[in-house]
Scaffold this motif. Sequence first.
Motif, PDB file in Angstrom:
ATOM      1  N   TRP A 267      61.819  27.947   1.543  1.00 32.04           N
ATOM      2  CA  TRP A 267      60.392  28.232   1.394  1.00 32.04           C
ATOM      3  C   TRP A 267      59.646  28.262   2.728  1.00 32.04           C
ATOM      4  CZ3 TRP A 267      58.726  23.941   3.734  1.00 32.04           C
ATOM      5  CH2 TRP A 267      59.437  22.753   3.560  1.00 32.04           C
ATOM      6  N   ARG A 268      60.339  28.068   3.838  1.00 36.41           N
ATOM      7  CA  ARG A 268      59.653  27.942   5.122  1.00 36.41           C
ATOM      8  C   ARG A 268      58.923  29.228   5.519  1.00 36.41           C
ATOM      9  NH1 ARG A 268      57.236  24.398   7.061  1.00 36.41           N
ATOM     10  NH2 ARG A 268      58.959  22.926   7.178  1.00 36.41           N
ATOM     11  N   ASN A 269      59.570  30.379   5.382  1.00 40.99           N
ATOM     12  CA  ASN A 269      58.955  31.664   5.752  1.00 40.99           C
ATOM     13  C   ASN A 269      58.607  32.457   4.492  1.00 40.99           C
ATOM     14  OD1 ASN A 269      59.351  31.246   8.605  1.00 40.99           O
ATOM     15  ND2 ASN A 269      61.503  31.757   8.294  1.00 40.99           N
ATOM     16  N   ALA A 270      57.924  31.804   3.580  1.00 34.79           N
ATOM     17  CA  ALA A 270      57.687  32.420   2.275  1.00 34.79           C
ATOM     18  C   ALA A 270      56.926  33.734   2.377  1.00 34.79           C
ATOM     19  CB  ALA A 270      56.928  31.447   1.377  1.00 34.79           C
ATOM     20  N   ASP A 271      56.033  33.859   3.322  1.00 35.47           N
ATOM     21  CA  ASP A 271      55.330  35.119   3.552  1.00 35.47           C
ATOM     22  C   ASP A 271      56.104  35.903   4.604  1.00 35.47           C
ATOM     23  OD1 ASP A 271      53.541  37.167   3.888  1.00 35.47           O
ATOM     24  OD2 ASP A 271      52.093  35.995   5.035  1.00 35.47           O
TER      25      ASP A 271
ATOM     26  N   HIS B 105      62.058  39.314  13.187  1.00 35.94           N
ATOM     27  CA  HIS B 105      62.486  40.056  12.000  1.00 35.94           C
ATOM     28  C   HIS B 105      63.955  39.907  11.671  1.00 35.94           C
ATOM     29  CE1 HIS B 105      58.782  42.165  10.998  1.00 35.94           C
ATOM     30  NE2 HIS B 105      58.547  42.240  12.290  1.00 35.94           N
ATOM     31  N   MET B 106      64.773  39.434  12.588  1.00 39.02           N
ATOM     32  CA  MET B 106      66.202  39.340  12.260  1.00 39.02           C
ATOM     33  C   MET B 106      66.515  38.130  11.391  1.00 39.02           C
ATOM     34  SD  MET B 106      68.294  38.076  15.579  1.00 39.02           S
ATOM     35  CE  MET B 106      68.337  36.360  16.075  1.00 39.02           C
ATOM     36  N   ARG B 107      65.507  37.321  11.067  1.00 34.10           N
ATOM     37  CA  ARG B 107      65.762  36.135  10.247  1.00 34.10           C
ATOM     38  C   ARG B 107      64.793  36.002   9.085  1.00 34.10           C
ATOM     39  NH1 ARG B 107      66.552  32.969  14.802  1.00 34.10           N
ATOM     40  NH2 ARG B 107      65.910  34.676  16.133  1.00 34.10           N
ATOM     41  N   ILE B 108      63.904  36.964   8.899  1.00 32.05           N
ATOM     42  CA  ILE B 108      63.009  36.958   7.753  1.00 32.05           C
ATOM     43  C   ILE B 108      62.954  38.355   7.153  1.00 32.05           C
ATOM     44  CG2 ILE B 108      61.596  35.076   8.673  1.00 32.05           C
ATOM     45  CD1 ILE B 108      59.474  37.112   9.390  1.00 32.05           C
ATOM     46  N   LEU B 109      62.442  38.456   5.942  1.00 32.37           N
ATOM     47  CA  LEU B 109      62.353  39.739   5.243  1.00 32.37           C
ATOM     48  C   LEU B 109      60.915  40.253   5.323  1.00 32.37           C
ATOM     49  CD1 LEU B 109      64.455  38.729   2.124  1.00 32.37           C
ATOM     50  CD2 LEU B 109      65.144  40.343   3.918  1.00 32.37           C
ATOM     51  N   ARG B 110      60.724  41.282   6.118  1.00 36.75           N
ATOM     52  CA  ARG B 110      59.402  41.890   6.249  1.00 36.75           C
ATOM     53  C   ARG B 110      59.554  43.404   6.311  1.00 36.75           C
ATOM     54  NH1 ARG B 110      54.834  38.846   7.368  1.00 36.75           N
ATOM     55  NH2 ARG B 110      53.870  40.777   8.084  1.00 36.75           N
ATOM     56  N   SER B 111      58.421  44.077   6.210  1.00 39.08           N
ATOM     57  CA  SER B 111      58.430  45.538   6.151  1.00 39.08           C
ATOM     58  C   SER B 111      58.409  46.206   7.518  1.00 39.08           C
ATOM     59  CB  SER B 111      57.218  46.015   5.343  1.00 39.08           C
ATOM     60  OG  SER B 111      56.017  45.483   5.905  1.00 39.08           O
TER      61      SER B 111
ATOM     62  N   ARG C 221      56.853  20.695  10.181  1.00 42.89           N
ATOM     63  CA  ARG C 221      56.956  19.576   9.247  1.00 42.89           C
ATOM     64  C   ARG C 221      56.117  19.789   7.991  1.00 42.89           C
ATOM     65  NH1 ARG C 221      60.815  19.066  11.521  1.00 42.89           N
ATOM     66  NH2 ARG C 221      61.548  17.394  12.901  1.00 42.89           N
ATOM     67  N   ALA C 222      55.327  20.832   7.966  1.00 43.47           N
ATOM     68  CA  ALA C 222      54.475  21.100   6.802  1.00 43.47           C
ATOM     69  C   ALA C 222      55.323  21.444   5.590  1.00 43.47           C
ATOM     70  CB  ALA C 222      53.512  22.243   7.101  1.00 43.47           C
ATOM     71  N   GLY C 223      54.830  21.094   4.409  1.00 43.87           N
ATOM     72  CA  GLY C 223      55.528  21.387   3.167  1.00 43.87           C
ATOM     73  C   GLY C 223      55.177  22.763   2.632  1.00 43.87           C
ATOM     74  N   PRO C 224      55.674  23.079   1.447  1.00 44.27           N
ATOM     75  CA  PRO C 224      55.483  24.425   0.888  1.00 44.27           C
ATOM     76  C   PRO C 224      54.210  24.581   0.057  1.00 44.27           C
ATOM     77  CG  PRO C 224      56.965  23.203  -0.503  1.00 44.27           C
ATOM     78  CD  PRO C 224      56.580  22.270   0.621  1.00 44.27           C
ATOM     79  N   GLU C 225      53.342  23.569   0.040  1.00 42.72           N
ATOM     80  CA  GLU C 225      52.212  23.597  -0.888  1.00 42.72           C
ATOM     81  C   GLU C 225      51.275  24.780  -0.652  1.00 42.72           C
ATOM     82  OE1 GLU C 225      54.115  19.808  -0.729  1.00 42.72           O
ATOM     83  OE2 GLU C 225      53.152  20.969   0.889  1.00 42.72           O
ATOM     84  N   GLY C 226      51.177  25.257   0.588  1.00 43.10           N
ATOM     85  CA  GLY C 226      50.280  26.377   0.872  1.00 43.10           C
ATOM     86  C   GLY C 226      50.643  27.646   0.124  1.00 43.10           C
ATOM     87  N   ILE C 227      51.897  27.756  -0.297  1.00 42.76           N
ATOM     88  CA  ILE C 227      52.329  28.947  -1.044  1.00 42.76           C
ATOM     89  C   ILE C 227      51.569  29.070  -2.361  1.00 42.76           C
ATOM     90  CG2 ILE C 227      54.344  30.065  -2.102  1.00 42.76           C
ATOM     91  CD1 ILE C 227      56.079  28.504  -0.099  1.00 42.76           C
ATOM     92  N   CYS C 228      51.122  27.939  -2.899  1.00 40.57           N
ATOM     93  CA  CYS C 228      50.433  27.949  -4.196  1.00 40.57           C
ATOM     94  C   CYS C 228      49.154  28.776  -4.158  1.00 40.57           C
ATOM     95  CB  CYS C 228      50.115  26.523  -4.645  1.00 40.57           C
ATOM     96  SG  CYS C 228      51.596  25.476  -4.821  1.00 40.57           S
ATOM     97  N   GLU C 229      48.599  29.009  -2.953  1.00 39.86           N
ATOM     98  CA  GLU C 229      47.360  29.766  -2.840  1.00 39.86           C
ATOM     99  C   GLU C 229      47.532  31.211  -3.289  1.00 39.86           C
ATOM    100  OE1 GLU C 229      46.004  29.413   1.147  1.00 39.86           O
ATOM    101  OE2 GLU C 229      45.906  27.218   1.122  1.00 39.86           O
ATOM    102  N   TRP C 230      48.717  31.772  -3.059  1.00 38.85           N
ATOM    103  CA  TRP C 230      48.937  33.174  -3.426  1.00 38.85           C
ATOM    104  C   TRP C 230      50.066  33.352  -4.445  1.00 38.85           C
ATOM    105  CZ3 TRP C 230      53.906  33.928  -1.933  1.00 38.85           C
ATOM    106  CH2 TRP C 230      54.371  33.267  -0.792  1.00 38.85           C
ATOM    107  N   ASN C 231      50.624  32.250  -4.914  1.00 35.19           N
ATOM    108  CA  ASN C 231      51.755  32.331  -5.837  1.00 35.19           C
ATOM    109  C   ASN C 231      51.437  33.144  -7.087  1.00 35.19           C
ATOM    110  OD1 ASN C 231      54.214  31.681  -7.227  1.00 35.19           O
ATOM    111  ND2 ASN C 231      53.129  30.046  -8.264  1.00 35.19           N
ATOM    112  N   GLN C 232      50.281  32.867  -7.708  1.00 35.64           N
ATOM    113  CA  GLN C 232      49.961  33.541  -8.973  1.00 35.64           C
ATOM    114  C   GLN C 232      49.745  35.033  -8.781  1.00 35.64           C
ATOM    115  OE1 GLN C 232      47.172  31.316 -11.639  1.00 35.64           O
ATOM    116  NE2 GLN C 232      47.069  29.882  -9.918  1.00 35.64           N
ATOM    117  N   HIS C 233      49.244  35.418  -7.617  1.00 35.82           N
ATOM    118  CA  HIS C 233      48.960  36.839  -7.381  1.00 35.82           C
ATOM    119  C   HIS C 233      50.240  37.622  -7.082  1.00 35.82           C
ATOM    120  CE1 HIS C 233      46.695  40.386  -6.208  1.00 35.82           C
ATOM    121  NE2 HIS C 233      47.405  40.444  -5.095  1.00 35.82           N
ATOM    122  N   TYR C 234      51.084  37.100  -6.191  1.00 32.52           N
ATOM    123  CA  TYR C 234      52.257  37.842  -5.741  1.00 32.52           C
ATOM    124  C   TYR C 234      53.537  37.502  -6.517  1.00 32.52           C
ATOM    125  CZ  TYR C 234      49.650  39.610  -1.723  1.00 32.52           C
ATOM    126  OH  TYR C 234      48.734  40.245  -0.916  1.00 32.52           O
ATOM    127  N   LEU C 235      53.583  36.323  -7.138  1.00 32.76           N
ATOM    128  CA  LEU C 235      54.794  35.906  -7.851  1.00 32.76           C
ATOM    129  C   LEU C 235      54.445  35.458  -9.264  1.00 32.76           C
ATOM    130  CD1 LEU C 235      56.129  33.512  -5.019  1.00 32.76           C
ATOM    131  CD2 LEU C 235      56.437  35.990  -5.143  1.00 32.76           C
TER     132      LEU C 235
END
Length: 548
Positions: free
Chosen positions: A55-59, A176-182, A519-533
């Motif tokens: 979940w580290r590079n979720a975006d 880009h060689m370690r994450i999925l982006r456009s 050291r941050a956790g994955p909680e920030g993903i919840c801000e856009w989870n419902q829209h994109y996932l």
Amino acid sequence: MSRSAETPQFIPAKTGAMSDALVRLTPFGWWGGLAVILLLLAASFLLAGYFIAYWRNADMDFMVVYSALSLNDGRYVFFPHPAYLTIISVSRWFQFLHQIGLLDAPSLSAIPSASNVPAFDAAMTAAIRAGRVLAFFTATTFVLAFAGLARLLVRDWRVALLATFAFAFSGGVAVHMRILRSEMIAGCFFVFALMILIAVARRGTGWRPLAVGFAAMLCVLALENKIHAILLIAALPVLILPFGSASGASAVFWNDTTRAGLAVLVAALAAALMVYLSGPLIALGINPARTDMASLKPLLFGRFGVYQAALLSWIFICMLAFAKVWRVRLTETLAAMFAVVAGAALGLLALFIDFDASNVVIVLNPLEEMLTFADPQAISAAGASGPFAAVGLLLSGVMSVLQRYTFFLFTSPRPAVFLTWLILPGIVYAWRQGERQAALQAAMLMVSAIGIDALGIRRGLKAEYFILTDPLIIIAGMVLLDRMSDVRFQRWAYAIGATLIVLHVGISQAEPVKSMTKRAGPEGICEWNQHYLPRLPLPWCAMPPKLS
């Protein structure tokens, strides 16, 4: 114009290999140098990429993987970039890994419920890591492709190898060689089109229109993965103008009226066929009212398709200008124009692979879609009645880019900024030395890079965007170094080259190491989870409800 770009500049015979900085900087040879580059990239990927928490590079890792998993369930999920080729490639990659027993959950329906946290984490870790492996393979393939094309553009393989190293350890590739982006596919497809066009601009051949058509197809494919590529495509026609040469005049084939006329006819028929096949896509794209993307507003004159037609006209005007300056016959120019149409239409047909109407609309109306993500200042400037607001915004962006190019006024994980310290004075030096064509070529590339970066400032000019303009900077340096062969024998040349190599390796790893040590956790993903996932509840988010 003094000394043509094709006129050899001989290396002084009195100098030995030990005084040649390029010889000392490339001790492993061409193939050995490429092997070292790939080994270093693999080490970087394994040490600061593959094993990072899923979940580290979720975006945008989550967004691309979610879309690919959903596609494998038979349901395309629209994404506004649109990352079309990235999503398709990840989808097919998951299917392949599943078939050979290396991925248990290749589709969204196979992912365990978020209520079963250990099983969910294991499935998502496997999927994200599989995606990262594909990103690494894609990046290394593009590095090798860049190397091959660089060999076509310069006389000395050492210059091509150093340019390949700069590309492989640029800020964009490092990200880009370690994450999925456009951006990776879009930026590389564009730069490959540019390098192909530079190569054929210098050499007149009977098949040159085919290369031009292939480049046009690559540009459209780049647009299908990242709509921001429209800015690069608009700059491309004028970028090529100074790259012609005396040997780039039309080949003998185009002097034969019968054969040349037949070639033009074949090119026209191919263009007509491709336009006919892609016609439904074009009609859909210029009539967004037929889709759920009707919220887009036309950019000019209240009609869709205006600036797209203007862009095609701009391409043709620049092709005519190139033909006039570099003695390309009208028959070859017409064949090349038809090849552009055919190649672009063929690229559009890729949208049928996994058809989604929304993809068609935003690919054919990229600026309208980009404005939906722009900041209020950019939207206001685009809608202003006069040009001054837009010009002012652009100048502000240019100043911000130049700040970043100093590195000290605004630090960034972008090794290419150190190349600009040599390229900008190098342009002046080349001009004063009589290498005015090389100076003009490098200047055009740098102006394009600065201009596109200035527009990227509105989105913060993130490290992910470096892949769009870093290659322009690197090619500018390659062009200058290839023409100014005498600088490699200067006393300071080796020290500067070695320093640049160290800086490239060190600074390019800043973002990967930063990501690895967060050291941050994955909680920030919840801000856009419902829209994109919406169909992928996450264990640490309260919404949407987790299925049992």
